[in-house]
Scaffold this motif. Structure first.
Motif, PDB file in Angstrom:
ATOM      1  N   THR A 107      67.791  82.941  99.141  1.00  0.00           N
ATOM      2  CA  THR A 107      67.280  81.902  98.247  1.00  0.00           C
ATOM      3  C   THR A 107      67.866  80.541  98.603  1.00  0.00           C
ATOM      4  O   THR A 107      67.171  79.527  98.532  1.00  0.00           O
ATOM      5  N   ASP A 108      69.123  80.513  99.024  1.00  0.00           N
ATOM      6  CA  ASP A 108      69.735  79.245  99.406  1.00  0.00           C
ATOM      7  C   ASP A 108      69.089  78.692 100.678  1.00  0.00           C
ATOM      8  O   ASP A 108      68.810  77.496 100.773  1.00  0.00           O
ATOM      9  N   VAL A 109      68.825  79.557 101.651  1.00  0.00           N
ATOM     10  CA  VAL A 109      68.153  79.131 102.878  1.00  0.00           C
ATOM     11  C   VAL A 109      66.773  78.570 102.529  1.00  0.00           C
ATOM     12  O   VAL A 109      66.374  77.525 103.041  1.00  0.00           O
ATOM     13  N   ARG A 110      66.058  79.232 101.647  1.00  0.00           N
ATOM     14  CA  ARG A 110      64.715  78.780 101.255  1.00  0.00           C
ATOM     15  C   ARG A 110      64.764  77.429 100.559  1.00  0.00           C
ATOM     16  O   ARG A 110      63.896  76.585 100.747  1.00  0.00           O
ATOM     17  N   GLN A 111      65.781  77.202  99.757  1.00  0.00           N
ATOM     18  CA  GLN A 111      65.885  75.954  99.001  1.00  0.00           C
ATOM     19  C   GLN A 111      66.437  74.806  99.847  1.00  0.00           C
ATOM     20  O   GLN A 111      66.163  73.645  99.564  1.00  0.00           O
ATOM     21  N   HIS A 112      67.225  75.108 100.869  1.00  0.00           N
ATOM     22  CA  HIS A 112      67.898  74.054 101.633  1.00  0.00           C
ATOM     23  C   HIS A 112      67.543  74.062 103.117  1.00  0.00           C
ATOM     24  O   HIS A 112      68.327  73.597 103.940  1.00  0.00           O
ATOM     25  N   TRP A 113      66.383  74.560 103.460  1.00  0.00           N
ATOM     26  CA  TRP A 113      65.991  74.704 104.860  1.00  0.00           C
ATOM     27  C   TRP A 113      65.961  73.372 105.611  1.00  0.00           C
ATOM     28  O   TRP A 113      66.130  73.338 106.813  1.00  0.00           O
ATOM     29  N   ASN A 114      65.777  72.269 104.894  1.00  0.00           N
ATOM     30  CA  ASN A 114      65.644  70.982 105.566  1.00  0.00           C
ATOM     31  C   ASN A 114      66.947  70.175 105.612  1.00  0.00           C
ATOM     32  O   ASN A 114      66.948  69.044 106.075  1.00  0.00           O
ATOM     33  N   GLN A 115      68.040  70.761 105.168  1.00  0.00           N
ATOM     34  CA  GLN A 115      69.323  70.074 105.227  1.00  0.00           C
ATOM     35  C   GLN A 115      69.967  70.276 106.593  1.00  0.00           C
ATOM     36  O   GLN A 115      69.712  71.281 107.260  1.00  0.00           O
ATOM     37  N   PRO A 116      70.814  69.342 107.001  1.00  0.00           N
ATOM     38  CA  PRO A 116      71.515  69.521 108.275  1.00  0.00           C
ATOM     39  C   PRO A 116      72.344  70.807 108.263  1.00  0.00           C
ATOM     40  O   PRO A 116      72.919  71.181 107.238  1.00  0.00           O
ATOM     41  N   LEU A 117      72.386  71.476 109.386  1.00  0.00           N
ATOM     42  CA  LEU A 117      73.141  72.718 109.526  1.00  0.00           C
ATOM     43  C   LEU A 117      74.596  72.366 109.826  1.00  0.00           C
ATOM     44  O   LEU A 117      74.933  72.013 110.948  1.00  0.00           O
ATOM     45  N   THR A 118      75.429  72.434 108.806  1.00  0.00           N
ATOM     46  CA  THR A 118      76.834  72.053 108.941  1.00  0.00           C
ATOM     47  C   THR A 118      77.717  73.298 108.979  1.00  0.00           C
ATOM     48  O   THR A 118      77.281  74.400 108.624  1.00  0.00           O
ATOM     49  N   HIS A 119      78.971  73.096 109.367  1.00  0.00           N
ATOM     50  CA  HIS A 119      79.931  74.201 109.349  1.00  0.00           C
ATOM     51  C   HIS A 119      80.102  74.734 107.931  1.00  0.00           C
ATOM     52  O   HIS A 119      80.191  75.954 107.726  1.00  0.00           O
ATOM     53  N   ASN A 120      80.163  73.843 106.946  1.00  0.00           N
ATOM     54  CA  ASN A 120      80.331  74.273 105.552  1.00  0.00           C
ATOM     55  C   ASN A 120      79.155  75.114 105.079  1.00  0.00           C
ATOM     56  O   ASN A 120      79.339  76.118 104.386  1.00  0.00           O
ATOM     57  N   LEU A 121      77.934  74.706 105.439  1.00  0.00           N
ATOM     58  CA  LEU A 121      76.754  75.461 105.031  1.00  0.00           C
ATOM     59  C   LEU A 121      76.745  76.836 105.704  1.00  0.00           C
ATOM     60  O   LEU A 121      76.521  77.854 105.040  1.00  0.00           O
ATOM     61  N   LEU A 122      77.019  76.873 106.994  1.00  0.00           N
ATOM     62  CA  LEU A 122      77.088  78.159 107.692  1.00  0.00           C
ATOM     63  C   LEU A 122      78.175  79.054 107.105  1.00  0.00           C
ATOM     64  O   LEU A 122      77.980  80.265 106.949  1.00  0.00           O
ATOM     65  N   PHE A 123      79.314  78.470 106.785  1.00  0.00           N
ATOM     66  CA  PHE A 123      80.406  79.233 106.185  1.00  0.00           C
ATOM     67  C   PHE A 123      79.982  79.808 104.840  1.00  0.00           C
ATOM     68  O   PHE A 123      80.251  80.976 104.538  1.00  0.00           O
ATOM     69  N   ALA A 124      79.313  79.004 104.025  1.00  0.00           N
ATOM     70  CA  ALA A 124      78.842  79.482 102.721  1.00  0.00           C
ATOM     71  C   ALA A 124      77.857  80.624 102.875  1.00  0.00           C
ATOM     72  O   ALA A 124      77.912  81.620 102.147  1.00  0.00           O
ATOM     73  N   TRP A 125      76.950  80.519 103.841  1.00  0.00           N
ATOM     74  CA  TRP A 125      75.985  81.586 104.064  1.00  0.00           C
ATOM     75  C   TRP A 125      76.681  82.851 104.566  1.00  0.00           C
ATOM     76  O   TRP A 125      76.351  83.946 104.127  1.00  0.00           O
ATOM     77  N   GLN A 126      77.616  82.694 105.474  1.00  0.00           N
ATOM     78  CA  GLN A 126      78.370  83.851 105.980  1.00  0.00           C
ATOM     79  C   GLN A 126      79.156  84.511 104.857  1.00  0.00           C
ATOM     80  O   GLN A 126      79.221  85.731 104.765  1.00  0.00           O
ATOM     81  N   GLN A 127      79.731  83.696 104.006  1.00  0.00           N
ATOM     82  CA  GLN A 127      80.506  84.227 102.887  1.00  0.00           C
ATOM     83  C   GLN A 127      79.616  85.008 101.917  1.00  0.00           C
ATOM     84  O   GLN A 127      80.037  86.013 101.358  1.00  0.00           O
ATOM     85  N   ALA A 128      78.374  84.570 101.769  1.00  0.00           N
ATOM     86  CA  ALA A 128      77.443  85.261 100.871  1.00  0.00           C
ATOM     87  C   ALA A 128      77.170  86.687 101.338  1.00  0.00           C
ATOM     88  O   ALA A 128      77.059  87.594 100.517  1.00  0.00           O
TER      89      ALA A 128
END
Length: 129
Positions: A107-128
């Motif tokens: 759901t987060d990927v679907r909602q934020h698909w157009n945001q820059p791919l940052t280390h923090n975003l990748l970390f949050a997704w990995q943590q999920a």
């Protein structure tokens, strides 16, 4: 569309090269198919559109976790994604924490698909997951 190997399956991994024309062609094919699918989904009434959206996300979530060697209960993933998207008012998330985590990721990927791919975003997704 031709079947490509996973990038990590290539003999030249991780130092591979690619032909831009091949990449552009593959992206064009994907965009054409995705656009046709999106158009068909948008033409549906709201309830079937919600069901198809959840089903596509669930399929992707389950395949993503299979790559990691994890097996998830499909119904738990369905319930979690539908609840997070607001399609099941009053319904809670799945009891399965792995299903809940991958549902949050999808759901987060679907909602934020157009945001820059940052280390923090990748970390949050990995943590999920």
């Amino acid at each position: 569309m031709r079947k490509a190997k996973w990038v990590w399956q290539r003999s030249d991994w991780p130092n591979f090269q690619y032909e831009e024309v091949d990449f552009t062609e593959t992206c064009g094919e994907f965009t054409a198919v995705a656009s046709r699918l999106a158009g068909r989904i948008e033409a549906l009434a709201e309830l079937p559109r919600q069901e198809i959206t959840v089903d596509l996300m669930v399929s992707e979530a389950i395949k993503t976790m299979e790559i990691e060697g994890e097996r998830l209960d499909r119904e738990s993933v369905v319930n979690s994604i539908a609840a997070l998207m607001g399609f099941l008012p009053g319904k809670g998330l799945a009891w399965d924490k792995k299903a809940e985590g991958v549902a949050r990721l999808m759901t987060d990927v679907r909602q934020h698909w157009n945001q820059p791919l940052t280390h923090n975003l990748l970390f949050a997704w990995q943590q999920a997951v």
